[in-house]
Design a protein around this motif. Structure first.
Motif, PDB file in Angstrom:
ATOM      1  N   PHE A   1      -5.227 -21.033 -40.398  1.00 54.38           N
ATOM      2  CA  PHE A   1      -4.670 -19.715 -40.720  1.00 54.38           C
ATOM      3  C   PHE A   1      -5.751 -18.637 -40.731  1.00 54.38           C
ATOM      4  O   PHE A   1      -6.926 -18.919 -41.003  1.00 54.38           O
ATOM      5  CB  PHE A   1      -4.007 -19.739 -42.101  1.00 54.38           C
ATOM      6  CG  PHE A   1      -2.902 -20.732 -42.214  1.00 54.38           C
ATOM      7  CD1 PHE A   1      -1.597 -20.379 -41.871  1.00 54.38           C
ATOM      8  CD2 PHE A   1      -3.155 -22.025 -42.654  1.00 54.38           C
ATOM      9  CE1 PHE A   1      -0.563 -21.304 -41.968  1.00 54.38           C
ATOM     10  CE2 PHE A   1      -2.129 -22.956 -42.755  1.00 54.38           C
ATOM     11  CZ  PHE A   1      -0.825 -22.594 -42.413  1.00 54.38           C
TER      12      PHE A   1
ATOM     13  N   ASN B   1       0.304 -15.571 -43.971  1.00 54.82           N
ATOM     14  CA  ASN B   1       1.549 -15.387 -44.712  1.00 54.82           C
ATOM     15  C   ASN B   1       2.590 -16.466 -44.401  1.00 54.82           C
ATOM     16  O   ASN B   1       3.580 -16.596 -45.104  1.00 54.82           O
ATOM     17  CB  ASN B   1       2.127 -14.003 -44.440  1.00 54.82           C
ATOM     18  CG  ASN B   1       1.224 -12.932 -45.024  1.00 54.82           C
ATOM     19  OD1 ASN B   1       0.847 -12.988 -46.199  1.00 54.82           O
ATOM     20  ND2 ASN B   1       0.823 -11.982 -44.186  1.00 54.82           N
ATOM     21  N   ARG B   2       2.335 -17.216 -43.356  1.00 56.12           N
ATOM     22  CA  ARG B   2       3.264 -18.300 -43.026  1.00 56.12           C
ATOM     23  C   ARG B   2       2.856 -19.623 -43.670  1.00 56.12           C
ATOM     24  O   ARG B   2       3.500 -20.659 -43.469  1.00 56.12           O
ATOM     25  CB  ARG B   2       3.344 -18.463 -41.508  1.00 56.12           C
ATOM     26  CG  ARG B   2       3.986 -17.264 -40.804  1.00 56.12           C
ATOM     27  CD  ARG B   2       4.135 -17.552 -39.324  1.00 56.12           C
ATOM     28  NE  ARG B   2       4.876 -18.801 -39.097  1.00 56.12           N
ATOM     29  CZ  ARG B   2       4.760 -19.554 -37.999  1.00 56.12           C
ATOM     30  NH1 ARG B   2       3.936 -19.189 -37.033  1.00 56.12           N
ATOM     31  NH2 ARG B   2       5.464 -20.657 -37.872  1.00 56.12           N
TER      32      ARG B   2
ATOM     33  N   ASN C   1      -5.986 -14.011 -41.382  1.00 55.89           N
ATOM     34  CA  ASN C   1      -5.202 -12.799 -41.654  1.00 55.89           C
ATOM     35  C   ASN C   1      -5.514 -11.697 -40.647  1.00 55.89           C
ATOM     36  O   ASN C   1      -4.972 -10.608 -40.716  1.00 55.89           O
ATOM     37  CB  ASN C   1      -5.457 -12.287 -43.076  1.00 55.89           C
ATOM     38  CG  ASN C   1      -6.865 -11.754 -43.234  1.00 55.89           C
ATOM     39  OD1 ASN C   1      -7.704 -11.927 -42.346  1.00 55.89           O
ATOM     40  ND2 ASN C   1      -7.137 -11.118 -44.364  1.00 55.89           N
TER      41      ASN C   1
ATOM     42  N   LYS D   1       2.947 -21.072 -46.691  1.00 52.75           N
ATOM     43  CA  LYS D   1       3.873 -21.846 -47.508  1.00 52.75           C
ATOM     44  C   LYS D   1       4.971 -22.474 -46.650  1.00 52.75           C
ATOM     45  O   LYS D   1       5.238 -23.673 -46.746  1.00 52.75           O
ATOM     46  CB  LYS D   1       4.499 -20.942 -48.573  1.00 52.75           C
ATOM     47  CG  LYS D   1       5.269 -21.699 -49.635  1.00 52.75           C
ATOM     48  CD  LYS D   1       5.682 -20.794 -50.782  1.00 52.75           C
ATOM     49  CE  LYS D   1       6.364 -21.582 -51.885  1.00 52.75           C
ATOM     50  NZ  LYS D   1       6.708 -20.716 -53.034  1.00 52.75           N
ATOM     51  N   GLU D   2       5.512 -21.645 -45.817  1.00 58.21           N
ATOM     52  CA  GLU D   2       6.570 -22.101 -44.905  1.00 58.21           C
ATOM     53  C   GLU D   2       6.079 -23.274 -44.046  1.00 58.21           C
ATOM     54  O   GLU D   2       6.691 -24.343 -43.999  1.00 58.21           O
ATOM     55  CB  GLU D   2       6.972 -20.910 -44.008  1.00 58.21           C
ATOM     56  CG  GLU D   2       7.790 -21.252 -42.785  1.00 58.21           C
ATOM     57  CD  GLU D   2       7.468 -20.278 -41.632  1.00 58.21           C
ATOM     58  OE1 GLU D   2       7.603 -20.699 -40.471  1.00 58.21           O
ATOM     59  OE2 GLU D   2       7.070 -19.106 -41.891  1.00 58.21           O
ATOM     60  N   VAL D   3       4.931 -23.073 -43.416  1.00 51.84           N
ATOM     61  CA  VAL D   3       4.383 -24.100 -42.525  1.00 51.84           C
ATOM     62  C   VAL D   3       4.097 -25.390 -43.283  1.00 51.84           C
ATOM     63  O   VAL D   3       4.352 -26.491 -42.794  1.00 51.84           O
ATOM     64  CB  VAL D   3       3.091 -23.597 -41.836  1.00 51.84           C
ATOM     65  CG1 VAL D   3       2.369 -24.729 -41.126  1.00 51.84           C
ATOM     66  CG2 VAL D   3       3.432 -22.480 -40.862  1.00 51.84           C
TER      67      VAL D   3
ATOM     68  N   LEU E   1      -2.573 -19.327 -37.084  1.00 51.48           N
ATOM     69  CA  LEU E   1      -1.331 -18.831 -37.672  1.00 51.48           C
ATOM     70  C   LEU E   1      -1.597 -17.743 -38.710  1.00 51.48           C
ATOM     71  O   LEU E   1      -2.669 -17.680 -39.307  1.00 51.48           O
ATOM     72  CB  LEU E   1      -0.583 -19.991 -38.334  1.00 51.48           C
ATOM     73  CG  LEU E   1      -0.295 -21.210 -37.446  1.00 51.48           C
ATOM     74  CD1 LEU E   1       0.356 -22.320 -38.272  1.00 51.48           C
ATOM     75  CD2 LEU E   1       0.580 -20.825 -36.261  1.00 51.48           C
ATOM     76  N   ASP E   2      -0.588 -16.935 -38.920  1.00 44.75           N
ATOM     77  CA  ASP E   2      -0.654 -15.881 -39.929  1.00 44.75           C
ATOM     78  C   ASP E   2      -0.711 -16.520 -41.321  1.00 44.75           C
ATOM     79  O   ASP E   2       0.126 -17.359 -41.652  1.00 44.75           O
ATOM     80  CB  ASP E   2       0.603 -15.007 -39.789  1.00 44.75           C
ATOM     81  CG  ASP E   2       0.536 -13.764 -40.676  1.00 44.75           C
ATOM     82  OD1 ASP E   2      -0.081 -13.824 -41.762  1.00 44.75           O
ATOM     83  OD2 ASP E   2       1.110 -12.736 -40.270  1.00 44.75           O
TER      84      ASP E   2
END
Lengths: 231, 231
Positions: free
Chosen positions: A123, A143-144, A125, A146-148, A140-141
DNA sequence: TAGATTGTTAATCGATTAACAATC
DNA sequence: TAGATTGTTAATCGATTAACAATC
């Protein structure tokens, strides 16, 4: 003051120095296995690591019995059991935050895989980096995260961002379900007591080394006042 | 068994944990200075670092007196004096061996300069790399190390090569006059007793962290037990 | 001065090492 | 069996923390 609740249920609380040495033993045992050595004694361990033989036996004793009196330890058994204790006997996914130079070096480090650690996601930013590749990982961002991690289920996170961003990243990692953080940023992280942090600070290591350097009175060319009395 | 002769002459032998914390204090003091804080007490240090106030005062006591009873410590004074103790108050040249990913990350790390460490030369043994540039450094042939260091006079070396080459590199560094080695390779180095080695092993750190991970009976598909009892 | 905080001594805690009975 | 080496207890060592007189 802060009475730390230790997160492990274990028999006896295992000293951290013991755990660190366990990792050392593991590495040595890998080497011995590769060299087709089948048996070691604690004294041979001492010769090869510099760690006192009694210390080695004491360390193992926190986890059970591993050897045969008069004989020693079977290298392959011991290796396997230590790997199990440290839970690196199966793949351990890791979230990496920070796709800079350090992050890049970490992803590219082959030693990780050898010990069954797998960087499962990277990740950052920085929008200039997000979407680009770091080795074989898409960046990856943050902010993603938790989702990831709902898919990945990683319990370990690595912080490889500048000091200023580290605390915030730590909180995101914890929120994403991470329970253990390896922090490369030169900051003291504040995390819930259930989360373990270890810091890797080579600046600190250098500072310690620097202390030990004899202060060789300057390669003093001419007079150069060069305050001497170290006392 | 091995009775290590300590290389320092000092008043009292300073515990290594104390030196490590000194580096931590230094960093905190930099931050405080930047934040225009002029004075700190040991209790404030405790709040911000988690290091016990008595511990802090005890640590300092190995090196002299630094504060005023009833008042505390002047941030700038203390910062300067600790920098002096750790000998990072003036530029400290360093030899880096290994121009791989890790070496590259180290050379590119801005934090080094902030603490007055300067990578003065970069070496590798790979002919494909020798002569090429790593950031602003030409990569030099390892075999030129001794010769090159006659000019530089570096006392600190960093090993950022694969484990298999580390011991050999350590010996070259010692031969070139280095007295302190920061070793990133996962190997135990054998060096003369006058040389100090510190190891940075993030594999080891990860292994320790891994131990603390609750062994959540596999993310076994449906019910998601989500083991709670930390006890 | 009264209040705060240092530097240091003494008490506590924990980790390392030596020693040895148990056992292969 | 005799010799070797373990696992563990006890002794040692060293580091952390509490307590407090000295002092700003």
């Amino acid at each position: 003051m802060a009475r730390r609740k230790r997160l492990e249920t274990n028999h006896q609380r295992v000293p951290v120095p013991t755990l660190e040495r366990m990792a050392t033993y593991l590495r040595l045992l890998s080497d011995l296995e590769a060299a087709k050595v089948h048996t070691v004694s604690s004294l041979e361990i001492e010769e090869q690591t510099g760690i006192n033989a009694a210390q080695f036996r004491k360390d193992l004793s926190y986890f059970g019995e591993f050897g045969k009196p008069g004989v020693g330890y079977r290298v392959s058994d011991l290796h396997q059991r230590i790997a199990q204790i440290l839970k690196i006997h199966r793949e351990q996914p890791i979230l990496l935050v920070g796709a800079g130079n350090l992050g890049s070096a970490l992803v590219g480090y082959p030693g990780l895989r050898e010990q069954r650690f797998v960087i499962a996601a990277v990740f950052d930013n920085n929008y200039a980096k997000i979407g680009r590749m770091l080795w074989d990982h898409e960046i990856l961002d943050v902010n993603r995260m938790k989702e990831v991690n709902r898919q990945i289920g990683a319990r370990i996170g690595i912080i490889a961002v500048p000091a200023g961003a580290a605390q915030e990243v730590a909180e995101m990692l914890v929120d994403a379900g991470v329970r253990a953080i390896l922090n490369f940023a030169p900051t003291i992280l504040r995390v819930p007591p259930s989360v373990v942090v270890r810091n890797v600070s080579f600046l600190q290591e250098l500072a310690v080394l620097s202390y030990y350097i004899e202060q060789e009175e300057e390669p003093l060319s001419s007079p150069t006042p060069a305050a001497s009395s170290t006392l």
